[in-house]
Structure formats: C-alpha cells, structure tokens
Design a protein around this motif. Sequence first.
Motif, short mmCIF file in Angstrom:
data_model
loop_
_atom_site.label_atom_id
_atom_site.label_comp_id
_atom_site.label_asym_id
_atom_site.label_seq_id
_atom_site.Cartn_x
_atom_site.Cartn_y
_atom_site.Cartn_z
N SER A 40 -6.05 -2.26 3.99
CA SER A 40 -5.05 -2.20 5.04
C SER A 40 -5.73 -2.33 6.39
O SER A 40 -6.81 -1.79 6.61
N GLY B 248 6.16 8.23 -1.01
CA GLY B 248 7.01 7.23 -1.64
C GLY B 248 7.33 6.08 -0.71
O GLY B 248 8.24 5.30 -0.97
N THR B 249 6.61 5.96 0.37
CA THR B 249 6.81 4.80 1.24
C THR B 249 5.62 3.88 1.05
O THR B 249 4.65 4.23 0.39
N TYR B 250 5.71 2.72 1.63
CA TYR B 250 4.60 1.80 1.51
C TYR B 250 4.55 0.91 2.73
O TYR B 250 5.53 0.75 3.45
N SER B 251 3.39 0.35 2.96
CA SER B 251 3.29 -0.67 4.00
C SER B 251 2.86 -1.96 3.33
O SER B 251 2.29 -1.95 2.24
N ILE B 252 3.16 -3.06 3.98
CA ILE B 252 2.89 -4.35 3.37
C ILE B 252 1.72 -4.99 4.09
O ILE B 252 1.67 -5.02 5.33
N MET C 46 13.04 -3.58 -4.10
CA MET C 46 11.64 -3.20 -3.93
C MET C 46 11.34 -2.01 -4.82
O MET C 46 12.05 -1.01 -4.81
N PRO C 47 10.28 -2.11 -5.58
CA PRO C 47 10.02 -1.09 -6.60
C PRO C 47 9.22 0.09 -6.04
O PRO C 47 8.60 -0.01 -4.99
N THR C 48 9.26 1.15 -6.78
CA THR C 48 8.37 2.26 -6.48
C THR C 48 7.01 1.96 -7.07
O THR C 48 6.84 0.99 -7.81
N LEU D 72 1.98 0.36 11.91
CA LEU D 72 2.59 -0.55 10.95
C LEU D 72 4.01 -0.12 10.59
O LEU D 72 4.35 1.05 10.69
N LEU D 73 4.75 -1.12 10.18
CA LEU D 73 6.07 -0.81 9.61
C LEU D 73 5.86 -0.10 8.29
O LEU D 73 5.01 -0.49 7.50
N VAL D 74 6.62 0.94 8.11
CA VAL D 74 6.53 1.63 6.82
C VAL D 74 7.82 1.39 6.08
O VAL D 74 8.90 1.54 6.63
N HIS D 75 7.72 0.96 4.84
CA HIS D 75 8.92 0.64 4.07
C HIS D 75 9.18 1.73 3.05
O HIS D 75 8.26 2.38 2.59
N VAL D 76 10.42 1.86 2.74
CA VAL D 76 10.78 2.79 1.67
C VAL D 76 11.32 1.96 0.51
O VAL D 76 12.21 1.15 0.70
N PRO D 77 10.74 2.10 -0.65
CA PRO D 77 11.24 1.29 -1.77
C PRO D 77 12.64 1.71 -2.16
O PRO D 77 13.00 2.88 -2.12
N ASP D 78 13.46 0.70 -2.51
CA ASP D 78 14.80 1.03 -3.02
C ASP D 78 14.68 1.72 -4.36
O ASP D 78 15.51 2.51 -4.75
N GLY D 79 13.62 1.36 -5.03
CA GLY D 79 13.41 1.97 -6.34
C GLY D 79 14.37 1.42 -7.36
O GLY D 79 15.50 1.08 -7.05
N ASN D 80 13.89 1.27 -8.55
CA ASN D 80 14.80 0.86 -9.61
C ASN D 80 15.19 2.10 -10.37
O ASN D 80 14.82 2.29 -11.51
N LYS E 51 2.13 4.98 0.10
CA LYS E 51 1.71 6.26 0.70
C LYS E 51 2.22 7.38 -0.19
O LYS E 51 2.96 7.14 -1.14
N HIS F 133 0.86 -1.18 0.00
CA HIS F 133 0.00 0.00 0.00
C HIS F 133 0.89 1.22 0.00
O HIS F 133 1.58 1.49 0.98
#
Lengths: 240, 858
Positions: free
Chosen positions: B19, A66-70, A190-192, B26-34, A63, A61
């Motif tokens: 969600s 540019g972050t996301y939660s799983i 992990m993609p954007t 919740l844990l918030v992740h930051v994508p590494d991005g390609n 946000k 999901h």
Amino acid sequence: MAPPLYLLVSPYIQPATVGKQITMNCRSEVLEVSVEGRQVDEAMLALLHTILLHRSTGKFHYKKEGTYSIGTVGTQDIDCDFIDFSFVRVSSDELDRVIRKTVGEFKDAMGNGTDGMGQISLEFYQKKKSRWPFSDECIPWEVWSIKVNVVNLANEQERQICREKVGEKLGEKVINIVEVINQHEYLPKMPTQSEVDNVFDTSLKDVQPYLYKITFQITDTLGTSVSTTMRRLIKDTLAL
Amino acid sequence: MAAHFDTEYQRLEASYSDSPPGEENLLVHVPDGNKLPWHHIENLDLFFQRVYNLHQKNGFTCMLLGEVFELVQLLFVVGFTVFLANCVDYDILFANKFVNHTDSSKVTLPDAFLPVDVCSASIRDNVAVMFVLMISGVFWLHRLIKFIYNVCCYWEIRSFYTNALKMSMAELPYFTWQEVQARIVEIQKEHQICIHKKELTELDIYHRILRFKNYMVAMVNKSLLPVHFRPPLLGESVFYTRGLKYNFELIFFWGPGSLFESEWSLKPQYKRGGNRLELADKLASRILWIGIANLLLCPVVLVWQILYAFFSYTEVIKREPGSLGARCWSLYGRCYLRHFNELDHELMSRLSKGYKASSRYMNCFLSPLLTVVAKNVAFFAGSLLAVLIALTIYDEDVLAVEHVLSSITLLGVCITVCRSFIPDKHLVYCPEQLLRVILAHIHYMPDHWQGNAHRYETRDQFSQLFQYKAVFILEELISPLVTPFILIFSLRRKSLEIIDFFRNFTVEVVGVGDTCSFAQMDIRQHGHPAWMSEGKTEASIYQQAEDGKTELSLMHFAITNPQWQPPTETTHFISQLKERVQREATGDRHTLTSLSGSEPRSLIANFLAGPPSLASLHLGQNGSLTNHGPVGVSDGASALRSLSVSSMRGSCSSAHRSAGHASSASRAMPGSSTDARTASSGSSVWEGQLTSLVLSEYASTEMSIHALYIHELHKQQSGGELSRHTWHRQDSDDSSDSVTEEGGSGGGNPNPRNPIPRSHTFPITTPISSPGPIPSSNSGPNPDRGTTPGQEVAPLQSNSQRRYGGNTDSVGPGGRVVRSARVPMGGWTEEGRGGQHPETVPEEGSEDDMPPNIHKVT
C-alpha cells in the motif's frame, strides 16, 4: 485481381456488432471481427486486454474493521505491429503472460494463413462454495464472445487496406466495449476478506481482475455436446 | 508510430504491490459482503421451480418425511407381497391342515409361516418373481438416489426461505404463494437474483416456472398434439397419458437433440425460417427413433407401469372401493382447461371446486335401462341380505356357518353398486344450469355445449375431460403399448407444423429467455375477435388462441396477481372488461354510489363461493331470462344481479361481514370505488383490508364471474354461428389431407362478413383486426413486427440490434404506429396450396436473410 473491399469486412463487421444474447442468468456480449491471419493474436490481445482493463481493480488491502482500501492499477499503451492500432492495457506482465499464452494457443489451433472461423470466450464468474459431495460451482455473470473470421489476402496493397480497416474496426469495438461496461448492470458485490477468492482472481501480485476464464473453440459447433446432454438427462430424471 | 513521447508524467519507481504511503488519506471502502449467497443464481428456472415445489409441499420437513415414508412404503409393499405369495402356508391358515401343538390348541400366526430356507428357495426358483423383484429394486434405487439428490437441492432452497425470504419452515404452509412471490420480488431489488433486470415481475416468475407447460397448453389449444383418435369401436376418444406426455416433453424440450438447447432457449436454427423443411425432416427422424426406442423398451415399461399402478392404487382401492367408479379430471382435461400462466395449485383448486358440479352433471346421464336392471338386482340382493341379517340377529351362530359372513359382505357390495345406478327420486337435475356452474369454475367450454347440455354428445365430450378413474388407470396401463405407435404414425406427420409452431410462437423476453408467445397474453398478438378483443387484435387466424384462451388467461392472471403491472393496452382491456362486468352485475346504473358500487362485489363473492346447489338454484331462476332476452344484458350477469338484489334484502350474514370489509375499503380509497379504476388499484384496495387467503378466494370468485361473462358475451357476439369452434377441430388432426381439402372450401363459410376458415387453412388476416396495412407478399415472410412493410430487409445483425431496443413501437407514446400485421410463415400456406409441400414456402430465395422471428419484450 483484387477482391472487392467489402469481402474483407462483410458480413462479419457491421456497424453495430455488439450483439446481446440472452442466456440464463448471465450477460452475454458478442463481438465479431474479421482479420488477416497474422493479425489474429494482436486483435485478440487488444480486445481481451481492453475488457480486462475495465474488469480489474487494484489489490484490496483489508483492515481490521472489515474495511479495505484499493491499491492502484497501472496502465500501459501497446502499439500493434500488424494493425494500425494501439490500445491500453493493465500494466501487469503476469496478466499479459497468461493472456498471451491463451491467445497463442488459439492461434496455433486456428492454423496459420488459412481461412477459418474461431471464437474466444472470456467469461467472468463467481465461485460458490458447496458442501462436501459437490465441487464448487462456477457461476458466470458475464461472457464476452469474440468471433474471429480469418481472411486470406492476395497482395500487399490489400494488406495495407486491411491494416487500416481492421484498426478502425477495433477502435469501434473498443468503444462498444466501453459503452457496454458503462451501463449500470449487475456486478458482483464487493466481498469480505474471507470471500475475496470467490469473486476476484487474487493470484496476481499487482492487479486483481474479477475471476475469469478464457476458452476458445475453432469449428463453429454450436450444438450442445454429448456430455451436456447426458448431464441434463440425468439431472432431469433426478429432478422431482 | 512514435516510440517515445515527452510528457510530464513519469513512471514511479516504487512497486505497486504494497500500500502506498500516506494511507490515512486513502479512500476506505466497506465491503457489501456476500452475507446471503442469493444474488445471481445460475439456473433461475430450476430455482423458482424448487421454491414453488417446496411451498406446495408445505416446507422441508414435510417433504422430507413424505419422501422417506414413500420409500419405506414401497419397500414394504414389495416385501409384503412377495412374503404373502411365497412364505405363507395357507393350508394352516384355512385350517385345512392341523398343527400338532403339544401345549395349546390355538393356532398362532407364526405357525403359518414357512421356514426361511424353504421360503427363499421358492422365491429363487420363481423366475417371474425374481424379475419383478429386480425391476422394483432398480425402481427403488432410482427413487433413493433421486431422494438424496433432492435433499441436497432443497436444503439450499430451505435456507433461501429462512434466510432471504425470512419465512420459517414451520409457518410456510400458512403463506400463500402470492405472498412468497411478493417477497421474491422484494428480494430481487436487494440481491439481484436475476441479473438482467432490476426488478422481477410476477409474470417473469410464472414464465420461468411454467415455461414448458405454457407451450404444452398452447399446443393443445391449437390442436397440434395428436391426442384425438377414432378407434373403430370406441368412437371419438382422447388418449393422453403420462407416458405420452413424457415422450412429448422428451422430444420437444429436454431430450437429446431436442428443440431447446437449454432450459431457457430454443436452438437458434429453429428460430429462423430458412431451413424449416430440413429441420422438420430431422425432427421426424428423431421422433421415429424415439418411437422405436419406446417400442423396444415397451416390455420393461409395461411391467414398470403395472407395478406402479399396483403399488399406487391397490391401497386406495382397498380403502375405498368406490374410488374406481369416481371420476377425475383427465390429463387432457387439465391441459385443455389450463390457462396460460396458471400454476398447478391454482388449476387444481379451481378444478376441485368444479368437481362436485361436474360429477352431478355426469350423474344426470344414468342410462334408464341400467336403472331398471339395477333396481331389480338391488331388490333381490336386498331381500336375501335382509333375511340373512334377520337370522343373524336372532342367533349369531348363523355367522359361523360357512360362507354366510362372506355372502353378507358380497350382497352389501352388490347393493352399493346397484344404488349408484339408481337416481335419487327427490332430486331434479337441470343439466344446463349445472353446466353453467361447471363453467364458472373450469372457465373453458366449447360453444356448442351451451344449449345442448342435455345431449348425450355433450356428455361424452365432457367425459373426455372428466373421466372415470378406472379408465384413467387403464389408459396408463396400456400407454406403453400405444405410445410408440402414436409417436411413429401421428406425431411424425406433424413435424413441420411443430417446427413452425415453435418458430412462430416463441418470443425472447429479457431476463426470462425464450417463452411461448401465447403466454405473454398479448391481446393484440393472440386475441380472438370473437372473444372481447375485437378491434384490438391483429392476429391472423393462425395466431389467435382458440376458445378465448388469451383473454381468459389474461383476466385470470390479472386477477390472481393484482400487483402485476400489465402493458398499457392490456390494462385498458382489463379495466374495460371489469367495468362492464361490474356495471352489469350491479344492474341499476343510477345506484352506483360508492357504497353500492362495492357492496354487490362482495355479495357476488358470497354467491359463487357458496354451495353449487345454491348457485344452480339462482341460475335456475334466471334461466328463463336468456330465452327472451338477447338484449345487452348477459345471462351470467343478470343472474348475478338478481342475486345481489335478493341478498341485499337481508338474510346472508356473511354477506354483511364482507360487505363491511369492502365498504371500509372503499372509504379508505375513495377514488377507486367505481368504474374508473384500473385492475391493480382496485385490487390493492382489498389487499390492505383482507387477508390474502380471503383475497385469493375472492379472486377466484371474481374470475368465475368474468369467465361466465366473457362466455356469455361471446355467445351473443357470435350469434349462434359457431362454425369455427368445433370440438377438437378435427381438421388439424389428420393433418395433410384435410388441409388440402379445406383449402378450397375455406371461403364457403356461412358468415360472409368474416370468412373464417375452420382452422389451419390459409393466412387471412381478419379484416377487422388489422389497423395497419395488410402486408404485401414481399413483406409477408418477414415476421418481424417492428418492420414496416416498405422498409427493406436490413442486414441481420443491425436489424436485430434495433429490435433489442425493446419493442418500442408497441408501447410508444406516439400513439398508433403503422405496423404490419405479423403473418407467420408456414403452418398456413399461401393461396391454399397443400400444407406439406416445399413449394408452398413463399420466396425461398430470401429466406436466409430473414431475421429470426424473435422479438424482445422488456
């Protein structure tokens, strides 16, 4: 007269059958099992689901920043009918349906009850967008090949032995798979949000596996087909 | 199975799709991005090749422009030639016919052109012209499609350079390949271009770029390819053209049904020894078919070749007619002289450095008869020319007389040609020294050339490496006619040897795929006892690379890639050798202070980088030393020593400059000044101080010294007994008959201690070379290095699994591991039985259990 037991399991099941093959730029793992005809689909489902369990995440999901939660992934225990074995799979009916369909096709192609060899490949890949004249490239990063050897059994007693044996072997396989997956090896980054389709299969609504492709072949033709040869011929003439 | 368990866990009825509540926890992740799409590239071989090509072509724009102009040029040449042949009225040009102009008397160029319809009609009527036009049209279209395809591919590489490597195209020409490579290695840590390994090494990149070239070099080195012939009139000669090379590559590497299933892996059946005869039959029939196809396509290819030669060379010949008389390194020479893992630009720069000395050497052998004739022809032509010129000076109307201008031109050309046959009176050549200077650059040379440099045979053999350009073009032209016959009659007979070669000399390297095992440059596996690796090598004669190729390649690679971390044993070999060379070069042992320890190195650098005449001069002074000094000091090194002494006396200003560099470097890293340095640490000292271009200059000089040193040492070691190193190793060329013949006579070698058969005879492990027990016959056919002789043959799967652990025995910390020398099967027949017969395969029954001869090198 019962055939000796080793015929059932040899030579395709050896203590360590997770072989590594080096292909170009892609990990490749080989699993080999030999089963009875009616066990084929359950064995395949068990192995494919085990792999996919470890190669799936919850839905992302995104946000705004540019972050996301799983999201969460449910799991489910499945008991086999023809093998003394139960396995864990992602509790996603959609995913299960897709896999069952492919395995069903595979089993049909194998034919029922006859001896035979077959191979199912589960390939995880990434998409790479290309410019207009070329179609998108699919670049595999991990391939699991499951080689199946179907044996014929004469009587009920053998079937019973086989039922247990195959269960044990599948257990070993599952452990092998987990070992391989636990190694810290390459995984796509992990993609954007815009690129999530290039890495994950987002079509399912409750789970998000890495992009995968299941193919199978029946006869043991390992040689390159004519089309790939032709493609290489053309590519090579074009290369500088 | 119980269908139901009572547990505390209960199914949540809420759906997962949205969600869950309490998102803030919740844990918030930051994508590494390609951000950069350079992780995990599919075909790394092709990718690295393209990266290399783009670097060699000096960036995208240069490449693009070059290609565009080539296309335009091609179009122009064809169009213009056709135009000249069909659309010009030469009678008007030569003024045989008068144009009736009303307004002016001048003839203009457009007057000479035929009208368009006449012109096109004459083209259409001429079948030959139409045929040529059609073929060149196809050729041009092919080039165009190739061009468009390449633009697309290289655009990607360009963005790799700019985005990932952070090198703009404008500055790319000013980066060396070593710098580019270093950045790629850096990138790998971040982006994982290759997913099998965390880090790439330089060797990995080289292996990928040069995978097939390494095989070709090894095959030439082991005299596997049929390129030596004895045609009735020409004597011994080498025939290796681009067409032939193309066919070899087609057969082995990428054609339909080739030995390789993809660019990076050999087909699995070729890795097993089981059905080698069957595979050899298959290969033989493939070669036959390809040969027949060549024969059928011969006319088309011939026309193509002629057109190609015409388009490529007419312009050159027009510009400088002398270029046909000039020489170039032959294709065979490039293969013979190439190190394993040597990129094109490295090879070319080294050969170019040797060019001048080589042509001087060839000029030593002017035929005296021709000289006499040429002198007299030049005399007569000169006098005629002088008269004509004198007359012209007196009155320029002489020029208007018919044919005077043309005869002046012709006489001039004639004199130029004659002069090239007349040696310079004031120059004295010393072939022996010239050859030594050549050796410093080309690094390889058969043993028997040394001391025979003045002989005509040596010259002839050298001319096989260094041929006339005209001969080169001629060979290319007749290649379509000859190639099918070579394929059908020569190569086909070698199919079994080829199958054996690929099986025995292919290793699977993690993250690289199947490569030629010679290219691993492992002294232990492929070292030759007569070339510095005595006591270290365990190779059988079949496995030893000829001419010290392994050792020299290793040195070359270590020197050109100072960052490379070789395996420990290899490091030991390199540092030992470097130490010896340095010690001999510095001469006086007691002056090995930190300053003088580094100073002569830079002096040496100036020495060989200098003009070859200087080098030959210095070498000339020391030429006498060799004759009475067979003591430990080698000739090359003594030459270097005298040089360093002489230039230490002063004079050379540039010497001071780089000596300053080196001494400051030694101050920066005091521990590294003398003997105990390893290769990498020693070279990284320079890296810090000198720019990398200087470094590469320096590296090539250092390599020259090492090559000279190794050759010298080899000469002393072999003590004049050079039976093995026959030029071309003719025995393996006519395969079967000579193998059987040699089988009996192999023991009759003059050297009793080390009975070396000439080549390809039987699998004697050289007595000095194997510390482990020599395998008994039942472990013989098992070529797996990891298996001890006593161990039973484990089932295939688990066995290979064990080996995938990565060569643990070779670099294990526990010191020496008992290991059987790796005796390959095939190629060598046991007990000297005939090479081609099925019975010679030992232990037919156990073949299927044999694991493929593949081991992984991590």
